[in-house]
Structures are given as C-alpha cells and as structure tokens.
Motif scaffolding. Structure first.
Motif, mmCIF file in Angstrom:
data_model
loop_
_atom_site.group_PDB
_atom_site.id
_atom_site.type_symbol
_atom_site.label_atom_id
_atom_site.label_comp_id
_atom_site.label_asym_id
_atom_site.label_seq_id
_atom_site.Cartn_x
_atom_site.Cartn_y
_atom_site.Cartn_z
ATOM 1 N N ASN A 1 0.828 -1.214 0.000
ATOM 2 C CA ASN A 1 0.000 0.000 0.000
ATOM 3 C C ASN A 1 0.858 1.258 0.000
ATOM 4 O O ASN A 1 0.606 2.202 -0.752
ATOM 5 C CB ASN A 1 -0.886 0.032 1.254
ATOM 6 N N ARG B 1 -12.433 1.336 -0.333
ATOM 7 C CA ARG B 1 -11.322 1.958 -1.057
ATOM 8 C C ARG B 1 -11.639 3.443 -1.160
ATOM 9 O O ARG B 1 -12.754 3.823 -1.477
ATOM 10 C CB ARG B 1 -11.182 1.366 -2.476
ATOM 11 N N LEU C 1 -6.017 -4.128 3.997
ATOM 12 C CA LEU C 1 -5.934 -3.618 5.372
ATOM 13 C C LEU C 1 -6.800 -4.440 6.326
ATOM 14 O O LEU C 1 -6.417 -4.693 7.467
ATOM 15 C CB LEU C 1 -6.350 -2.143 5.429
ATOM 16 N N TYR D 1 0.535 3.913 -3.001
ATOM 17 C CA TYR D 1 -0.071 5.235 -2.840
ATOM 18 C C TYR D 1 0.947 6.354 -2.608
ATOM 19 O O TYR D 1 0.625 7.400 -2.081
ATOM 20 C CB TYR D 1 -1.111 5.197 -1.700
HETATM 21 P P1 ADP Z 1 -6.533 -1.754 -1.594
HETATM 22 O O1 ADP Z 1 -6.530 -3.057 -2.233
HETATM 23 O O2 ADP Z 1 -7.487 -0.803 -2.225
HETATM 24 O O3 ADP Z 1 -5.191 -1.184 -1.392
HETATM 25 P P2 ADP Z 1 -6.601 -1.844 1.274
HETATM 26 O O4 ADP Z 1 -7.550 -2.520 2.202
HETATM 27 O O5 ADP Z 1 -5.189 -2.270 1.387
HETATM 28 O O6 ADP Z 1 -7.187 -2.015 -0.161
HETATM 29 O O7 ADP Z 1 -6.711 -0.316 1.579
HETATM 30 C C1 ADP Z 1 -7.958 0.319 1.619
HETATM 31 C C2 ADP Z 1 -7.877 1.737 1.115
HETATM 32 O O8 ADP Z 1 -7.138 2.517 2.086
HETATM 33 C C3 ADP Z 1 -7.127 1.867 -0.143
HETATM 34 O O9 ADP Z 1 -8.011 1.686 -1.236
HETATM 35 C C4 ADP Z 1 -6.606 3.278 -0.075
HETATM 36 O O10 ADP Z 1 -7.608 4.169 -0.542
HETATM 37 C C5 ADP Z 1 -6.374 3.502 1.390
HETATM 38 N N1 ADP Z 1 -4.947 3.327 1.740
HETATM 39 C C6 ADP Z 1 -4.370 2.210 2.272
HETATM 40 N N2 ADP Z 1 -3.062 2.422 2.510
HETATM 41 C C7 ADP Z 1 -2.787 3.691 2.117
HETATM 42 C C8 ADP Z 1 -1.612 4.525 2.141
HETATM 43 N N3 ADP Z 1 -0.436 4.066 2.574
HETATM 44 N N4 ADP Z 1 -1.730 5.786 1.709
HETATM 45 C C9 ADP Z 1 -2.919 6.270 1.275
HETATM 46 N N5 ADP Z 1 -4.064 5.542 1.238
HETATM 47 C C10 ADP Z 1 -4.002 4.275 1.667
#
Ligand code: ADP
Length: 474
Positions: free
Chosen positions: A373, A420, A434, A377
């Motif tokens: 992640n 998301r 997450l 991001y």
């Molecule tokens: P995804 O498969 O979309 O990454 P996650 O459950 O890992 O799903 O994360 C959920 C959402 O949290 C992500 O879609 C993103 O919008 C946000 N997110 C997670 N980690 C980060 C990060 N390090 N920086 C910014 N946004 C994050």
C-alpha cells in the motif's frame, strides 16, 4: 375475551407482586396489632389491680384509725348513689361472718370469694379475681384480703371503662386493617406496574425489532436503577447487532459489486470470441485473460475467507519464535524492484533482531500488505520508511510514507472490508488488504492504528505483543 384477559392477568408478575405486597402488609399489621393489644390488656389490668390494692390499703388504715365503725362508714360513703353500680364492697369478720355489704342491687349472684388465701395477715396477701356476672354487660375485677386482724374486705370494680377502651382499640384496628386491604391492593398494583414499566418497554421494543424496526431503542431515564441498566445493556446489544448487520450488508453488497465486473468482463470477451471468426490467437488470449480474471476472483474470495476465519477466532496461529527484522528485510528486498520502478526511496530503521512469538506466514502477509500500500499510494520521488522499535512487552512496527494520504472522513473506514478511498479506484486492489492485516494482527492480540494527512503521507503502526495469548497451536 374478558376471561382470556383475566387468565393472562393471573399470570402477570405485577399481580403476583401485588398479592405478595398486600398479603405481607396485612399480615405484619395483624401481628403488630396483636402485640400492641396484648400489651395494652396487660397494662390496663395491672393498673386496675394497683388501684384496688391501694383502696384495700386505705381501708386497712381506716380500720387502724377508727375501728370497724369507721370502715363501715367509709363503705357507705364510697358506694353512695350511682357509684353503687360501679363498685361493691363486702366486709367479713376474721372468723368468716359477713358483717356488712354495700348496696348489691346492681351486683346479682355475686359469688363467694375464693377463701383459699388472703383471709389472714395483711393486704400483701390479697387475691385478685375477674368476675363475669349474669345480667351485667361488663365484667368486674375484685380484690379480697385482710385489712387488719379482725376484718376481711372484698372490693369489686366494674371493668366498663377498660373494656370500652379495649373495644375501641379493636374497632379502630379493624377499620385500619380494612383500609389497608382495600387500599393496599390498588396501591400495590400501582407500584408493581410502575416498577415493571421498564420491563414492558424492553418487551415492546424487542417485539418492534422482531417486526423489522432495527433502529428502535428502549427509552432510558436518569434514575440509574436496575431496569435502567437493563435497558442500557439491551440498547448496547442492539447497537452491536445493528452494526454487525449493516457491516454484513455492506460487505455482501461490495462483494457482489466486485464480483460482477470481472464476471461481466469474462462473459463479454467470450461472447466476442464466439461472434466473429476468431483466430487461434484470439482464443488463446481469451483463455489467458479468463485465467487472470479467475485468479483475481479466487484471490478475493480466499482473502475474504481468511479474514472471516481470523475474525471469528477459528484461525489457529502457527506460533514459533520469529525475527521480525528478518520479515521486514525480506519484504523490502521483495518490493525493492517495485520501489525502484516507481522511483520511491525505500528505507529501514531496524534493530539487530526483534524476536517474538508469532505466525510467520500471517505476519509476512501483514508486512507485505502494508508495504505494498505504502508504495502503491506514494508517487515518484517519495519515500517509504519501515521502523521497528522493540519495547519491553511488545514491538512497534511503523510504515511511513510521503504519499497521497487519506482524508479525515475516510480514515475511520480504511480497515473496513472492500473499502477503497475514491481516488484509489484507478489503482489495482480489492479493498481487502488492510482488513486482512488488521484481522491477522488482532488474532495475535495486537492492533493497527493509522495517522494520515491528505497530500502529506500516512503512518500505519502495528503493535504486537511479544507472545500472543490466544489461538495457539500446540
Ligand atoms: P486496496 O486493495 O485498495 O489497497 P486496502 O484494504 O489495502 O485495499 O486499503 C484500503 C484503502 O485505504 C485503499 O483503497 C486506499 O484508498 C487507502 N490506503 C491504504 N493504505 C494507504 C496509504 N499508505 N496511503 C494512502 N491511502 C491508503
């Protein structure tokens, strides 16, 4: 209808409480009165006896001072006029001859006194008797005893006054008891109904919820009594159930939504291949695309199952002594190429070793998801730092990036399944990373927290106990 209502009423707690209340109240009143009444009877009799004794002593002194003549005169004086109906006196000589009586017209059939004692000696040996005479409404009390060496006297006194007083007492009590029974029922009923109103509220709310009104709650007051606590506990339980149902609903909605797009894509590609004269290469492309989509779908389904398993507590951790530094270093090596491709600097701040009891595979997935992640991001020229602090009873792993960040209103939802952030939909992912990381860390007895600032970056902090208590595999 009426009979049915009556039958239902018979089984209510309110009616049983009322019956108990009225019964106990009446029984304790009867007991209290019996006690008071017995005491009063004894007291009244003691007082009458004391008066009679004093009278006898007075006649003894008349005898001493003025002889038998003086005594006879005093007898006449004492029973003059109407007093003869209330008092009688009889005088005997020491050898038992009746010397004189007062006017006995109102005292028919007066029995001879009990001569077994009191004939001789002084008034201290006097004997008392209670007389019931025919034709007289009230009884009488008499004293019989020597008033000197040559005479014995009997003084009798009507008990009209004391019996009237005791009768008034009995009547008064009967009146109070009837009032208690008459009013005790309705008052008890009112009090029982009032006390049980809270239970009725809980029952009614439960019925409304059973009919589908999930957002109904029991009204609580500020009394803080047992029923209030029951209502509060009931509401907390309802909040929890509602949150679970809403969470499930959201999850199934999201799952259906996320499954629909790949299935629709597979179908569209297959339709296209069928419709025109497709070449062998087209069929091969279709087969490989389908495999890819299916892999993605399978991954999503498997991850959902892994989360559910970890959250329900069914997942058994394969615990062993593991070095977290090794896990972090391995993950960094694995993602180094991705970081370089994105021109993101990957840094670590690690101790030499950090040994904990944990499930190697699951913790590897936690680190991989968070690092994935952070890199995903964080735009080019950004920086991702992994830090590990070995605290006494737990370890703190932090993954900090200088990426896009998360807005304050989206931050509380990032750990929800399939959630998301709006802008991240263009990136690959399924919104489960997450949730899975959090479920695995919680299964170890730890937790994950996040701090983030939009356009500045985020820090995900994982706290893990040195040795988890639950879900061990021997
Ligand atoms: P995804 O498969 O979309 O990454 P996650 O459950 O890992 O799903 O994360 C959920 C959402 O949290 C992500 O879609 C993103 O919008 C946000 N997110 C997670 N980690 C980060 C990060 N390090 N920086 C910014 N946004 C994050």
């Amino acid at each position: 209808m009426f009979l049915e209502k009556l039958h239902r009423l018979r089984h209510t707690l309110a009616l049983r409480l009322t019956a108990w209340y009225a019964g106990i109240f009446a029984a304790s009143s009867i007991l209290a009165f019996t006690l008071v009444y017995t005491l009063m009877v004894a007291l009244v009799q003691a007082e009458t006896d004391e008066d009679l004794k004093e009278d006898l002593q007075e006649f003894a002194s008349f005898l001493r001072l003025g002889g038998l003549d003086r005594v006879k005169r005093e007898i006449l004086l004492e029973t003059q006029g109407v007093a003869a109906a209330d008092v009688f006196l009889r005088l005997w000589s020491a050898d038992g001859h009746l010397l004189m009586t007062s006017d006995l017209a109102s005292w028919p059939e007066l029995p001879d006194p009990d001569t077994s004692d009191g004939r001789e000696g002084d008034t201290r040996q006097a004997s008392f008797a209670t007389l019931t005479l025919p034709g007289r409404e009230y009884g009488a009390r008499s004293i019989y005893g020597a008033i000197g060496l040559q005479a014995v006297l009997q003084i009798g006194e009507s008990l009209e006054e004391s019996e009237e007083f005791l009768e008034a007492l009995r009547e008064g009590f009967l009146l109070v008891l009837s009032a208690i029974i008459l009013l005790g029922g309705p008052i008890g009923w009112f009090m029982a109904r009032r006390a049980l109103r809270g239970v009725e509220d809980v029952r009614r709310t439960a019925m409304e919820i059973a009919d589908g009104a999930l957002d109904k709650r029991v009204q609580t007051s500020y009394r803080g009594d047992e029923l209030d606590h029951l209502a509060q506990a009931f509401n907390i339980m309802l909040d929890r159930i509602q949150a679970l149902i809403l969470g499930m609903r959201e999850m199934t909605d999201n799952l259906a939504h996320d499954l629909r797009s790949p299935v629709a894509r597979i179908r569209a590609a297959a339709e296209l291949a069928l419709s025109s004269g497709s070449t062998k290469t087209d069929w091969e492309t279709l087969a490989s695309d389908t495999t890819e989509e299916c892999d993605r779908l399978l991954e999503m389904i498997n991850t959902t199952l892994d989360i559910a398993e970890a959250e329900s507590g069914a997942a058994r951790l394969r615990l062993s002594q593991i070095d977290l530094v090794e896990i972090v270093t391995d993950a960094c090596e694995l993602f180094q190429t991705v970081a370089e491709d994105k021109k993101v600097t990957l840094e670590t701040d690690l101790p030499q070793h950090c040994l904990i009891q944990g499930d190697l595979q699951r913790l590897q997935r936690v680190v991989a998801n968070l690092l994935d992640n952070a890199l995903k991001y964080t735009p080019a020229r950004g920086r991702v730092t992994l830090g590990l602090i070995d605290e006494e009873r737990r370890v703190r792993l932090s993954i900090t990036d200088t990426g896009v960040g998360i807005s304050a209103d989206e931050l509380p939802r990032v750990f929800q399944r399939f959630f998301r952030c709006d802008w991240s939909r263009s990136e690959y992912g399924n919104g489960l990373g997450l949730s899975l990381a959090l479920a695995f860390v919680r299964a170890h007895g730890g937790d994950i927290s996040v701090h983030s600032q939009l356009a500045e970056g985020s820090t995900f902090t994982v706290l893990l106990p040195r040795s988890p208590r639950a879900n061990r595999v021997a």
